[in-house]
Design an enzyme around this catalytic site. Structure first.
Site, short mmCIF file in Angstrom:
data_model
loop_
_atom_site.label_atom_id
_atom_site.label_comp_id
_atom_site.label_asym_id
_atom_site.label_seq_id
_atom_site.Cartn_x
_atom_site.Cartn_y
_atom_site.Cartn_z
N HIS A 24 0.86 -1.18 0.00
CA HIS A 24 0.00 0.00 0.00
C HIS A 24 0.90 1.23 0.00
CE1 HIS A 24 -3.38 2.57 0.90
NE2 HIS A 24 -2.76 3.03 1.97
N ASN A 25 0.57 2.20 -0.85
CA ASN A 25 1.42 3.40 -0.97
C ASN A 25 2.87 2.99 -1.20
OD1 ASN A 25 -0.82 5.02 -0.58
ND2 ASN A 25 -0.45 5.29 1.60
N GLU A 54 1.13 -0.18 -5.57
CA GLU A 54 0.12 0.88 -5.70
C GLU A 54 0.81 2.21 -5.97
OE1 GLU A 54 -3.51 2.88 -3.17
OE2 GLU A 54 -1.69 2.35 -2.10
N ASP A 56 -0.34 6.28 -6.38
CA ASP A 56 -1.35 7.33 -6.34
C ASP A 56 -0.92 8.40 -7.32
OD1 ASP A 56 -2.17 5.77 -4.23
OD2 ASP A 56 -2.12 7.35 -2.73
N HIS A 72 1.29 11.12 -2.11
CA HIS A 72 0.15 10.85 -1.23
C HIS A 72 -0.57 12.18 -1.09
CE1 HIS A 72 -1.85 9.38 2.55
NE2 HIS A 72 -2.04 8.40 1.68
N GLU A 106 -4.28 4.60 -8.15
CA GLU A 106 -5.28 5.48 -7.53
C GLU A 106 -5.22 6.76 -8.35
OE1 GLU A 106 -5.59 7.95 -3.50
OE2 GLU A 106 -5.48 5.77 -3.18
#
Length: 133
Positions: A24-25, A54, A56, A72, A106
């Protein structure tokens, strides 16, 4: 799967039937509020055997299809380019494992930057990119 460790499972089943090491991230070098976004963090995850990364993705500074950024959002994290993260995937995707890599995006971009993202994915990943036919 540790380096040199043999796979003891049936690896011919559909992808949806497996547990997959994910992150995640993935792009963050530290905490979610003030750290740097970096392709080195993406590389480290892949070298550790993660199969899902991932990113973003936020609009390019001009918002008109320039260079989308990875960060982020709504925090003090410092961005890096989408291209640099995708290049890290291309370089390290199969260094620790022969199994597929899934990139989750994302996406916070409008159409022009989404087109830029698509172009970058094709340019950087080339034959590594699976496009259903």
């Amino acid at each position: 799967l540790a380096r040199g460790e043999a796979v003891h499972m049936d690896m011919t089943r559909p992808l949806s039937e497996y547990f997959i090491s994910s992150s995640h991230n993935t792009y963050l070098t530290g905490n979610q509020l003030t750290s740097d976004s970096s392709p080195a963090a993406v590389s480290a995850a892949l070298l550790a055997g993660y199969r899902v990364v991932e990113l973003d993705v936020w609009p390019s500074p001009d918002g008109k299809g320039g260079e989308p950024m990875v960060l982020h959002g709504h925090t003090l994290t410092r961005p890096c380019t989408f291209r640099s993260c995708v290049a890290a995937v291309a370089e390290h995707a199969f260094a620790a494992s022969p199994y597929p890599v899934i990139i989750t995006l994302e996406n916070h971009c409008k159409e022009a930057d989404q087109q830029a993202m698509a172009n970058i994915l094709v340019e950087e990943l080339g034959e590594l990119l699976h496009v259903p036919g």
